[in-house]
Design an enzyme around this catalytic site. Sequence first.
Site, PDB file in Angstrom:
ATOM      1  CG  HIS A 180      -8.715 -18.725 -30.260  1.00  0.00           C
ATOM      2  ND1 HIS A 180      -8.970 -18.809 -31.590  1.00  0.00           N
ATOM      3  CD2 HIS A 180      -9.917 -18.839 -29.640  1.00  0.00           C
ATOM      4  CE1 HIS A 180     -10.273 -18.953 -31.786  1.00  0.00           C
ATOM      5  NE2 HIS A 180     -10.874 -18.975 -30.605  1.00  0.00           N
ATOM      6  CE  LYS A 184     -11.851 -22.014 -27.870  1.00  0.00           C
ATOM      7  NZ  LYS A 184     -12.734 -20.932 -27.456  1.00  0.00           N
ATOM      8  CD  GLU A 218     -17.967 -20.326 -34.918  1.00  0.00           C
ATOM      9  OE1 GLU A 218     -17.861 -19.299 -34.231  1.00  0.00           O
ATOM     10  OE2 GLU A 218     -17.445 -20.473 -36.040  1.00  0.00           O
ATOM     11  CG  ASP A 237     -12.911 -19.201 -40.044  1.00  0.00           C
ATOM     12  OD1 ASP A 237     -11.982 -18.430 -39.741  1.00  0.00           O
ATOM     13  OD2 ASP A 237     -14.001 -19.224 -39.424  1.00  0.00           O
ATOM     14  CG  HIS A 242      -9.438 -23.247 -34.580  1.00  0.00           C
ATOM     15  ND1 HIS A 242      -8.344 -22.578 -34.108  1.00  0.00           N
ATOM     16  CD2 HIS A 242     -10.278 -22.281 -35.052  1.00  0.00           C
ATOM     17  CE1 HIS A 242      -8.514 -21.274 -34.278  1.00  0.00           C
ATOM     18  NE2 HIS A 242      -9.678 -21.075 -34.855  1.00  0.00           N
ATOM     19  CE  LYS A 329     -17.959 -18.515 -38.809  1.00  0.00           C
ATOM     20  NZ  LYS A 329     -17.455 -17.971 -37.552  1.00  0.00           N
TER      21      LYS A 329
HETATM   22  C1  BG6 Z   1     -11.836 -18.076 -35.233  1.00  0.00           C
HETATM   23  C2  BG6 Z   1     -12.599 -18.064 -36.528  1.00  0.00           C
HETATM   24  O1  BG6 Z   1     -10.558 -18.604 -35.416  1.00  0.00           O
HETATM   25  O2  BG6 Z   1     -12.550 -18.877 -34.297  1.00  0.00           O
HETATM   26  C3  BG6 Z   1     -14.014 -17.565 -36.325  1.00  0.00           C
HETATM   27  O3  BG6 Z   1     -11.929 -17.213 -37.449  1.00  0.00           O
HETATM   28  C4  BG6 Z   1     -14.704 -18.364 -35.256  1.00  0.00           C
HETATM   29  O4  BG6 Z   1     -14.755 -17.644 -37.537  1.00  0.00           O
HETATM   30  C5  BG6 Z   1     -13.847 -18.412 -33.992  1.00  0.00           C
HETATM   31  O5  BG6 Z   1     -15.958 -17.764 -34.973  1.00  0.00           O
HETATM   32  C6  BG6 Z   1     -14.457 -19.341 -32.978  1.00  0.00           C
HETATM   33  O6  BG6 Z   1     -13.758 -19.218 -31.774  1.00  0.00           O
HETATM   34  P1  BG6 Z   1     -14.438 -19.532 -30.384  1.00  0.00           P
HETATM   35  O7  BG6 Z   1     -13.364 -19.342 -29.394  1.00  0.00           O
HETATM   36  O8  BG6 Z   1     -15.592 -18.583 -30.248  1.00  0.00           O
HETATM   37  O9  BG6 Z   1     -14.941 -20.941 -30.468  1.00  0.00           O
END
Ligand code: BG6
Length: 461
Positions: A180, A184, A218, A237, A242, A329
């Site tokens: 995902h 963005k 995060e 993760d 990403h 995190k």
């Molecule tokens: C997800 C992870 O792929 O991305 C999560 O599994 C993480 O742990 C999240 O919190 C973060 O996504 P975003 O869009 O909030 O930055």
Amino acid sequence: MRPTVFVIFGVTGDLTERKLLSALYNLARAKKLPRDFYIAGFARRAWDGDVLRRRFEEAIKKYVPKCEAKILRMLLHKVFYVRGNFEEQGDYLKLKEFLDGLEKRTGSHMDKVFYLAVAPSYYPVIFEELGKCGLAQCCRGNQSKLLIEKPFGKDLRSAVRLNKILQRHFEESQIYRIDHYLAKEPVQNILAFRFANGIFEHLWNKKYIKEIRITVAEKIGIESRGGYYEQSGVLLDMVQNHILQLLALTCMEEPLSLAAESIRDKKAELLKYVRVSLDKKDVKKAQYLGYRKEEKVSPKSATETYAALKFSIGNRRWRGVPVFVQSGKALGEKLTEISVEFMMPRAQFLGDARHELSPNVLRLRIQPNEAILLDFQVKTPKFETELHLAEMRFNYSSHFGGAAPEAYERIIFDALAGNQLLFVRADSAIRQWQIISRLQKSWHKYPLGFYKPGKLGVELQ
Ligand code: BG6
């Protein structure tokens, strides 16, 4: 767009409620869904269409402020529920019967999009069963597509195995592996920014760039996802998927065209040159204090919630330029940023003022407050020659106003439209595992530090 039925596997779960429904609603409001668009939920619970519609309504109202009754009605009107067990062959036949019946009733042949919002342990059986009962086949010009959430495997071996099962039943053009972050808006802008701006394009190499840093910090902890997170840690993760995709977009060569395959070719090519450093001084991993008390976390857990790593890219453009990445995190603030540090200028004539020089740093701020920032030097308005670091700033929201489509809206829209640009192709998915697997093997040997939640600069205790 072609008539479509959107089948959600695991429709009773958290992801559907938190992400998919508001995205579907917003697409409906923006008139970005096909005119003939149906949603079929497939899950084990003893629900029926009425229950599902009620749940959908509650979730949409919760996540979409000021949702319009007319649009909600329109969407809910075409929602169905098929009860089934992911491991039961007969239930797939039931699903197929339902889908055939829907086509008959509506008189239109439909594209079928299967969205897997389920625990990844179910992926192999779902791929197999969809294939066996004929739902993977495209017929009469209609497409069958598969949208798959991460994690795609838990290591190199399992990812290769998954791909094999997939490829037995589906063509790569039917497979949409979701990352995902790619959806963005500022991530989509990376290539446009790099290649449409001569002042940066010409400098984008080892001659002018000293180092690249990718930060994905995060604020939140692991929330209620202890069971999953214990198995993944931040390495699997965030870094394996990403962050490597961000790295690929930041460093890839120029694609032949804007076509999805051209861009995916260049990303895959770049990833072939990427290595992670295994040197002890380049690997930092840590856990936030309090993590071991989180729900479904072992009191002796050695899972890292923070990692800092160093990557290198062994091609002509980048050889010798380190790419430092960090992600964690509970770091006190949310910040995703790619920062590119240029070589120091050789401004000899500035004499004494020279030691004041700082490098030019370009920052692509992915979130929050999406922006592009550039640090540069100015002379302070004084009698003496003194330098000051100033900032040029482009801000998405003040420039364009309004919000860009949310990542899941983009994902669903592109999948419906058959555009695979923002999805991860098999070769890259596997290569990303190869890069990380070198580290995975010796991961337990690196010492685990601890940090207090709430601070971006991690100080290990
Ligand atoms: C997800 C992870 O792929 O991305 C999560 O599994 C993480 O742990 C999240 O919190 C973060 O996504 P975003 O869009 O909030 O930055």
